[in-house]
Design a protein around this motif. Structure first.
Motif, PDB file in Angstrom:
ATOM      1  N   GLY A 158       0.563  -1.130  -0.100  1.00  0.00           N
ATOM      2  CA  GLY A 158      -0.047   0.027   0.000  1.00  0.00           C
ATOM      3  C   GLY A 158       0.944   1.365   0.152  1.00  0.00           C
ATOM      4  N   LEU A 159       2.088   1.200  -0.388  1.00  0.00           N
ATOM      5  CA  LEU A 159       2.897   2.279  -0.717  1.00  0.00           C
ATOM      6  C   LEU A 159       2.541   3.091  -1.863  1.00  0.00           C
ATOM      7  CD1 LEU A 159       6.300   0.614   0.151  1.00  0.00           C
ATOM      8  CD2 LEU A 159       5.154   2.363   1.635  1.00  0.00           C
ATOM      9  N   THR A 160       2.831   4.529  -1.706  1.00  0.00           N
ATOM     10  CA  THR A 160       2.466   5.220  -3.021  1.00  0.00           C
ATOM     11  C   THR A 160       3.769   5.305  -3.945  1.00  0.00           C
ATOM     12  OG1 THR A 160       3.287   7.323  -1.707  1.00  0.00           O
ATOM     13  CG2 THR A 160       0.943   6.858  -1.579  1.00  0.00           C
ATOM     14  N   ARG A 161       3.512   5.899  -4.918  1.00  0.00           N
ATOM     15  CA  ARG A 161       4.833   5.889  -5.804  1.00  0.00           C
ATOM     16  C   ARG A 161       5.994   6.580  -5.309  1.00  0.00           C
ATOM     17  NH1 ARG A 161       2.664   7.428 -11.680  1.00  0.00           N
ATOM     18  NH2 ARG A 161       4.846   8.458 -11.631  1.00  0.00           N
ATOM     19  N   MET A 162       5.749   7.777  -4.709  1.00  0.00           N
ATOM     20  CA  MET A 162       6.929   8.409  -4.077  1.00  0.00           C
ATOM     21  C   MET A 162       7.296   7.638  -2.948  1.00  0.00           C
ATOM     22  SD  MET A 162       7.337  11.373  -5.261  1.00  0.00           S
ATOM     23  CE  MET A 162       8.174  12.391  -4.135  1.00  0.00           C
ATOM     24  N   GLN A 163       6.773   7.050  -2.293  1.00  0.00           N
ATOM     25  CA  GLN A 163       7.352   6.202  -0.940  1.00  0.00           C
ATOM     26  C   GLN A 163       7.926   5.249  -1.590  1.00  0.00           C
ATOM     27  OE1 GLN A 163       3.491   5.385   0.849  1.00  0.00           O
ATOM     28  NE2 GLN A 163       4.163   6.426   2.747  1.00  0.00           N
ATOM     29  N   ILE A 164       7.468   4.479  -2.588  1.00  0.00           N
ATOM     30  CA  ILE A 164       8.496   3.350  -3.447  1.00  0.00           C
ATOM     31  C   ILE A 164       9.752   4.174  -3.853  1.00  0.00           C
ATOM     32  CG2 ILE A 164       8.356   1.611  -5.195  1.00  0.00           C
ATOM     33  CD1 ILE A 164       5.472   1.372  -4.648  1.00  0.00           C
ATOM     34  N   ALA A 165       9.693   5.027  -4.697  1.00  0.00           N
ATOM     35  CA  ALA A 165      10.846   5.848  -4.963  1.00  0.00           C
ATOM     36  C   ALA A 165      11.686   6.040  -4.071  1.00  0.00           C
ATOM     37  CB  ALA A 165      10.369   6.901  -5.827  1.00  0.00           C
ATOM     38  N   ARG A 166      11.272   6.590  -2.997  1.00  0.00           N
ATOM     39  CA  ARG A 166      12.348   7.034  -1.871  1.00  0.00           C
ATOM     40  C   ARG A 166      12.976   5.789  -1.244  1.00  0.00           C
ATOM     41  NH1 ARG A 166       9.721  10.836   1.549  1.00  0.00           N
ATOM     42  NH2 ARG A 166       9.695   9.226   2.876  1.00  0.00           N
ATOM     43  N   SER A 167      12.153   5.000  -0.626  1.00  0.00           N
ATOM     44  CA  SER A 167      12.511   3.950   0.369  1.00  0.00           C
ATOM     45  C   SER A 167      12.794   2.459  -0.397  1.00  0.00           C
ATOM     46  CB  SER A 167      11.236   3.514   1.288  1.00  0.00           C
ATOM     47  OG  SER A 167      10.753   4.795   1.906  1.00  0.00           O
ATOM     48  N   ILE A 168      12.410   2.339  -1.504  1.00  0.00           N
ATOM     49  CA  ILE A 168      12.725   1.144  -2.256  1.00  0.00           C
ATOM     50  C   ILE A 168      13.945   1.211  -3.294  1.00  0.00           C
ATOM     51  CG2 ILE A 168      11.869  -1.140  -3.285  1.00  0.00           C
ATOM     52  CD1 ILE A 168       9.259  -0.529  -1.578  1.00  0.00           C
ATOM     53  N   THR A 169      13.345   1.875  -4.476  1.00  0.00           N
ATOM     54  CA  THR A 169      14.087   2.200  -5.487  1.00  0.00           C
ATOM     55  C   THR A 169      15.502   2.803  -5.235  1.00  0.00           C
ATOM     56  OG1 THR A 169      11.989   2.367  -6.653  1.00  0.00           O
ATOM     57  CG2 THR A 169      14.162   3.039  -7.843  1.00  0.00           C
ATOM     58  N   LEU A 170      15.261   3.837  -4.576  1.00  0.00           N
ATOM     59  CA  LEU A 170      16.481   4.764  -4.272  1.00  0.00           C
ATOM     60  C   LEU A 170      17.940   4.111  -3.488  1.00  0.00           C
ATOM     61  CD1 LEU A 170      18.102   7.498  -4.381  1.00  0.00           C
ATOM     62  CD2 LEU A 170      17.087   8.062  -2.188  1.00  0.00           C
ATOM     63  N   PRO A 171      17.507   3.265  -2.352  1.00  0.00           N
ATOM     64  CA  PRO A 171      18.810   2.467  -1.898  1.00  0.00           C
ATOM     65  C   PRO A 171      19.012   1.488  -2.886  1.00  0.00           C
ATOM     66  CG  PRO A 171      16.583   2.370  -0.562  1.00  0.00           C
ATOM     67  CD  PRO A 171      16.320   3.259  -1.543  1.00  0.00           C
ATOM     68  N   ILE A 172      18.242   0.531  -3.325  1.00  0.00           N
ATOM     69  CA  ILE A 172      18.551  -0.716  -4.019  1.00  0.00           C
ATOM     70  C   ILE A 172      19.369  -0.031  -5.195  1.00  0.00           C
ATOM     71  CG2 ILE A 172      17.908  -2.359  -5.220  1.00  0.00           C
ATOM     72  CD1 ILE A 172      15.424  -2.599  -3.537  1.00  0.00           C
ATOM     73  N   MET A 173      19.027   0.973  -5.963  1.00  0.00           N
ATOM     74  CA  MET A 173      19.682   1.502  -7.017  1.00  0.00           C
ATOM     75  C   MET A 173      20.955   1.843  -6.556  1.00  0.00           C
ATOM     76  SD  MET A 173      20.444   4.875  -8.270  1.00  0.00           S
ATOM     77  CE  MET A 173      19.204   6.055  -8.052  1.00  0.00           C
ATOM     78  N   LEU A 174      21.241   2.861  -5.493  1.00  0.00           N
ATOM     79  CA  LEU A 174      22.540   3.327  -5.162  1.00  0.00           C
ATOM     80  C   LEU A 174      23.681   2.213  -4.901  1.00  0.00           C
ATOM     81  CD1 LEU A 174      21.501   6.359  -2.947  1.00  0.00           C
ATOM     82  CD2 LEU A 174      22.700   6.098  -5.081  1.00  0.00           C
ATOM     83  N   ARG A 175      22.933   1.223  -4.129  1.00  0.00           N
ATOM     84  CA  ARG A 175      23.746  -0.024  -3.919  1.00  0.00           C
ATOM     85  C   ARG A 175      24.379  -0.588  -5.436  1.00  0.00           C
ATOM     86  NH1 ARG A 175      27.122  -2.666  -3.550  1.00  0.00           N
ATOM     87  NH2 ARG A 175      27.692  -4.613  -2.242  1.00  0.00           N
ATOM     88  N   THR A 176      23.538  -0.745  -6.223  1.00  0.00           N
ATOM     89  CA  THR A 176      24.030  -1.304  -7.488  1.00  0.00           C
ATOM     90  C   THR A 176      24.676  -0.416  -8.121  1.00  0.00           C
ATOM     91  OG1 THR A 176      21.509  -2.043  -7.761  1.00  0.00           O
ATOM     92  CG2 THR A 176      22.801  -2.084  -9.790  1.00  0.00           C
ATOM     93  N   VAL A 177      24.660   0.977  -8.256  1.00  0.00           N
ATOM     94  CA  VAL A 177      25.652   1.692  -9.064  1.00  0.00           C
ATOM     95  C   VAL A 177      26.820   2.074  -8.277  1.00  0.00           C
ATOM     96  CG1 VAL A 177      23.686   2.694 -10.458  1.00  0.00           C
ATOM     97  CG2 VAL A 177      24.383   3.929  -8.350  1.00  0.00           C
ATOM     98  N   LEU A 178      27.162   1.729  -6.941  1.00  0.00           N
ATOM     99  CA  LEU A 178      28.088   2.250  -6.299  1.00  0.00           C
ATOM    100  C   LEU A 178      29.491   1.872  -7.034  1.00  0.00           C
ATOM    101  CD1 LEU A 178      28.152   3.581  -3.604  1.00  0.00           C
ATOM    102  CD2 LEU A 178      28.465   1.351  -2.392  1.00  0.00           C
ATOM    103  N   PRO A 179      29.622   0.767  -7.494  1.00  0.00           N
ATOM    104  CA  PRO A 179      31.060   0.788  -8.300  1.00  0.00           C
ATOM    105  C   PRO A 179      31.285   1.765  -9.470  1.00  0.00           C
ATOM    106  CG  PRO A 179      29.990  -1.426  -8.117  1.00  0.00           C
ATOM    107  CD  PRO A 179      28.952  -0.584  -7.697  1.00  0.00           C
ATOM    108  N   SER A 180      30.000   1.902 -10.087  1.00  0.00           N
ATOM    109  CA  SER A 180      30.103   3.118 -11.121  1.00  0.00           C
ATOM    110  C   SER A 180      30.576   4.305 -10.671  1.00  0.00           C
ATOM    111  CB  SER A 180      28.800   2.986 -11.825  1.00  0.00           C
ATOM    112  OG  SER A 180      28.501   1.686 -12.331  1.00  0.00           O
ATOM    113  N   LEU A 181      29.964   4.669  -9.553  1.00  0.00           N
ATOM    114  CA  LEU A 181      29.815   5.801  -8.747  1.00  0.00           C
ATOM    115  C   LEU A 181      31.483   6.192  -8.322  1.00  0.00           C
ATOM    116  CD1 LEU A 181      27.425   7.770  -8.227  1.00  0.00           C
ATOM    117  CD2 LEU A 181      27.554   6.825  -5.931  1.00  0.00           C
ATOM    118  N   SER A 182      32.024   5.125  -7.799  1.00  0.00           N
ATOM    119  CA  SER A 182      33.519   5.109  -7.613  1.00  0.00           C
ATOM    120  C   SER A 182      34.444   5.359  -8.843  1.00  0.00           C
ATOM    121  CB  SER A 182      34.046   3.847  -6.874  1.00  0.00           C
ATOM    122  OG  SER A 182      33.348   3.432  -5.985  1.00  0.00           O
ATOM    123  N   ASN A 183      34.108   4.687 -10.034  1.00  0.00           N
ATOM    124  CA  ASN A 183      34.812   5.172 -11.305  1.00  0.00           C
ATOM    125  C   ASN A 183      34.637   6.558 -11.753  1.00  0.00           C
ATOM    126  OD1 ASN A 183      35.870   2.459 -11.315  1.00  0.00           O
ATOM    127  ND2 ASN A 183      33.991   1.660 -12.801  1.00  0.00           N
TER     128      ASN A 183
END
Lengths: 250, 273
Positions: A158-183
């Motif tokens: 029952g999360l809204t799109r904004m809640q999903i973006a902030r609490s789910i998409t953002l942290p999972i995405m940041l974890r995924t791109v961390l190596p690219s961020l270092s580069n």
């Protein structure tokens, strides 16, 4: 007396071979402050570029993934424009072009001079905009890679799109791109050398100064190169160590 | 086919006092040319445990996702606790509901997925307390205490601080069940929750579900291939094939005395095993 850095003294003979050039490291060591300050300034500018570039990149990536047609068009134009032009050209446009783009003493010119009072500031602004375009693409790919199943789970709670973006998409995405961020950070660190062309006293400026002041091109550039190399290597190593400390994986 | 096995006649009128917990009436779902649901009718009473069986591609999972409105449907109606799912009715036409309304209605149903779908960046306990804190606005300490109780109930109190990546499939699925329970839903939807598990881990998950079914506190709709579980835990078994409900009734009746050729053919594959 003619100073010996003018290379008038012939280089030494070793095993009967006359060396083409005698290394004189004291011109670097006697001016090590130029190199230390230059290195610190380079790191500072890269860090600022990464920080502001990440903010720009995050906003643009989420705007793009919203699917809004105007947002997609604006973000795409920005990314394509910046990524397909040399960084040096952007730096020159901002440093030389922008103050001239407005009539003398007009509000526009005052504003530009207020926002970009020094070459250092100008370069940091340009580097942020430049990094923002690359980071937009990195974050956008990261958002796309977040599995639909996590979004389903969020929606079913029952999360809204904004809640999903902030609490789910953002942290999972940041974890995924961390190596690219270092580069990206390491790339930006090396790109700070471009700032030398508008007179920022960073590491490449120090190297060039050894050349122009003492006619010692090899020592100056070799010392700077070694510092770039070692610092970038330590950054990569440190960032990989930090990545390893995150206890969860996607 | 006897009358008792036929689908309950669809009610196209609005909610009434005698409305079942879930009412599915004439639901059609198409993906382009693919007609996945071809007029499904199904009523589920409060506290009832319904197992849906059927060959793959029969529309079981899609139906479940429609109840939670993770999938839209093009025709028919679905009501959960008397509320129309995903749409508003205006002059007999379906108008999409607002995002807020859909989100609110989703809190009435909770889903457990085949692939667990735990949030990888949260510990087991955080997964369980996330929904209550974010959506139900439960105070954090209350949510934590309740979360620990639920983890204890599924036998994982000692794994509260573990991340999903460090849990076995069976453990992850039990956390997912606790996460769904934490929302205190009126209806729990289970989507082939043991299909992705290694055989030796299936038992621990089914035991938790059996315990849940026996308590009769929550309405359960379970899509499953576990016939033994369906026989023991279900109040009613529904057999679906090619997008419609073919047969339904008490487990013994459906499993031991199948009327339709398609159900007989489907069950024969399990008998031989």
């Amino acid at each position: 007396m003619i100073p010996d850095h003018l290379n008038l003294v012939p280089p030494p003979l070793i095993w009967g071979i006359r060396l083409p050039y005698q290394l004189r490291w004291e011109y670097v060591l006697n001016n090590k402050d130029w190199f230390i300050d230059g290195l610190l300034l380079a790191l500072e500018m890269a860090l600022i570029g990464l920080a502001f570039g990440s903010v720009i990149g995050l906003i643009c990536a989420f705007l793009h993934s919203s699917g809004n047609r105007v947002a997609v068009a604006v973000v795409t134009t920005y990314v394509e424009l910046i990524r397909n032009v040399p960084l040096l050209l952007l730096v020159f446009i901002f440093h030389f072009g922008l103050p001239q783009a407005f009539p003398r003493r007009s509000t526009g010119q005052e504003l530009v001079l207020d926002l970009l009072p020094t070459p250092e500031r100008t370069f940091m602004v340009v580097l942020s905009i430049y990094a923002g375009a690359y980071l937009t693409e990195i974050f956008r790919a990261g958002i796309l890679s977040v599995g639909r199943r996590y979004l389903d789970a969020g929606r079913s709670l029952g999360l809204t799109r904004m809640q999903i973006a902030r609490s789910i998409t953002l942290p999972i995405m940041l974890r995924t791109v961390l190596p690219s961020l270092s580069n990206t950070f390491i790339s930006l660190f090396k790109d700070t050398g471009i700032a030398f062309f508008i007179g920022v006293r960073e590491l490449s400026f120090a190297a060039n100064r050894v050349n122009t002041d003492f006619f010692r091109p090899i020592e100056g550039w070799a010392a700077a190169g070694l510092l770039y190399l070692v610092t970038a290597w330590f950054l990569a190593f440190g960032l990989r160590f930090l990545e390893g400390r995150i206890k969860w994986t996607v | 086919m006897s009358d008792s096995r036929q689908a309950v006649a669809p009610a196209t009128t609005a909610a009434t006092a005698t409305m079942p917990m879930v009412r599915i009436a004439g639901v059609h779902k198409r993906y382009g040319d693919l007609h996945v649901l071809r007029g499904v009718d199904l009523d589920v009473q409060t506290g009832e445990v319904v197992c849906i069986i059927g060959p793959s591609g029969s529309g079981k999972t899609t139906l479940l996702r429609c109840i939670n409105f993770l999938e839209t449907y093009q025709e028919g109606r679905i009501w959960v606790d008397g509320q129309l799912v995903g749409y508003r009715e205006r002059n007999g036409k379906l108008v999409p509901a607002s995002e807020k309304e859909i989100a609110r209605l989703r809190t009435e149903t909770a889903m457990v997925f085949q692939q667990f779908n735990l949030f990888p960046h949260m510990t087991a306990l955080q997964n369980v307390t996330f929904g209550p804190i974010k959506v139900r606005k439960v105070p954090k300490d209350v949510a934590r205490q309740r979360g620990m109780e639920l983890l204890a109930r599924v036998g994982l109190a000692n794994k509260a601080d573990s991340y999903p990546a460090h849990l076995s499939g069976g453990q992850q699925q039990r956390v997912a069940i606790a996460r769904a329970l934490a929302m205190e839903p009126k209806v729990m939807l289970f989507d082939e929750v043991t299909s992705a598990l290694d055989p030796e881990l299936v038992g621990e998950v089914l035991a938790v579900m059996q315990d849940l079914a026996a308590s009769h506190g929550v309405t359960m709709i379970v899509v499953t291939h576990e016939m033994l579980f369906a026989r023991e835990a279900a109040d009613r078994i529904v057999f679906m094939d090619q997008g419609i409900v073919i047969e339904q009734g008490p487990p013994a009746q459906v499993l031991d005395d199948p009327q339709s050729e398609r159900l007989r053919a489907f069950l024969s594959r399990f008998r031989s095993a």
